[in-house]
Design a protein around this motif. Structure first.
Motif, PDB file in Angstrom:
ATOM      1  N   ARG A   1     100.273 -68.735 -36.332  1.00 23.82           N
ATOM      2  CA  ARG A   1     101.425 -67.842 -36.152  1.00 23.82           C
ATOM      3  C   ARG A   1     101.483 -67.301 -34.728  1.00 23.82           C
ATOM      4  O   ARG A   1     102.565 -67.060 -34.192  1.00 23.82           O
ATOM      5  CB  ARG A   1     101.389 -66.684 -37.165  1.00 23.82           C
TER       6      ARG A   1
ATOM      7  N   GLU B   1      97.517 -64.497 -43.186  1.00 26.77           N
ATOM      8  CA  GLU B   1      98.209 -64.644 -41.907  1.00 26.77           C
ATOM      9  C   GLU B   1      98.564 -66.101 -41.601  1.00 26.77           C
ATOM     10  O   GLU B   1      99.105 -66.394 -40.543  1.00 26.77           O
ATOM     11  CB  GLU B   1      97.336 -64.082 -40.776  1.00 26.77           C
TER      12      GLU B   1
ATOM     13  N   HIS C   1      95.502 -67.270 -35.187  1.00 27.80           N
ATOM     14  CA  HIS C   1      96.214 -68.017 -36.228  1.00 27.80           C
ATOM     15  C   HIS C   1      97.321 -68.837 -35.578  1.00 27.80           C
ATOM     16  O   HIS C   1      97.767 -68.538 -34.468  1.00 27.80           O
ATOM     17  CB  HIS C   1      96.841 -67.071 -37.263  1.00 27.80           C
TER      18      HIS C   1
END
Length: 240
Positions: free
Chosen positions: A30, A4, A28
């Motif tokens: 992200r 991820e 994360h």
């Protein structure tokens, strides 16, 4: 880095890791990107410059961020900090020329070697990389800094690759014609002086993060090496 991307401490409590200081629920990096744009489909890369007032990403390109930090926020800093100039007008053309060359030849050069998939292409890339290091070795003869008699952006841009070279790139990326510590005395002394004489360098180099981040990263799965973090080199960096 896992599948991820870069995780925060609340997902991977690796010693020295931290959580997102503004969104503690982020697992994360992200999640930070998608917080801004849920449709974003690009790379979730680091570094990332975040505007906490507008909750937007300002930039994620290191070469641009370092120049922003050099002068864009001077009006918010105490004078002794604002006066630090890593790209002074008198040296700017020389700094720009050198960092542009080093970025392709060395900073990216190690990746050109590490990700190559054919023997002849590898030999060409690794030879080109070490020719560039040979040039830098000559540039640093009798000097503490690359340009002028002061720390510039060029030193910082080169340091981040050189400090990783022996612990990571020699083994993982097969950049093993020579090591920095045994093959480049001028570069080696320059790196150690920056590291040991300036806490800004020493305190931001976490060698366990550096080695684990490369050897245990999904990002380097194409190299098809087992995810075992090597013990050496010992010590991580030699004393002055």
């Amino acid at each position: 880095m896992d599948s991820e991307g870069w995780p925060f401490a609340n997902f991977n409590d690796f010693p020295g890791a931290e959580n997102d200081p503004f969104h503690p629920e982020s697992k994360h990096l992200r999640d930070v990107y998608l917080r801004v744009d849920p449709t974003y489909a690009g790379r979730f890369s680091v570094p990332l410059l975040w505007d906490k007032k507008t909750s937007k990403i300002v930039n994620n390109e290191s070469s641009e961020i370092i120049r922003m930090f050099n002068d864009a926020f001077n009006d918010l800093l105490p004078k002794e900090k604002a006066d630090v100039d890593l790209r002074p007008e008198a040296l700017r053309a020389e700094v720009d020329e050198l960092v542009d060359w080093m970025q392709d030849a060395i900073n990216i050069g190690v990746y050109k070697v590490g990700f190559v998939k054919e023997q002849q292409a590898y030999e060409t890339a690794v030879t080109t990389l070490f020719e560039a290091l040979d040039r830098v070795e000559k540039l640093l003869e009798g000097k503490d800094y690359l340009i002028g008699n002061q720390l510039t952006e060029a030193d910082i841009r080169l340091f981040v690759t050189i400090v990783r070279f022996d612990p990571v790139y020699v083994g993982l990326f097969k950049c093993n014609i020579r090591t920095i510590r045994d093959g480049y005395p001028n570069i080696h002394l320059w790196m150690r002086k920056l590291y040991w004489n300036n806490p800004v360098f020493k305190d931001t180099c976490l060698f366990d993060h550096i080695k684990t981040g490369y050897y245990n990263s999904h990002n380097f799965t194409p190299i098809e090496l087992p995810r075992i973090v090597p013990k050496g080199p010992v010590p991580d960096i030699l004393p002055l």
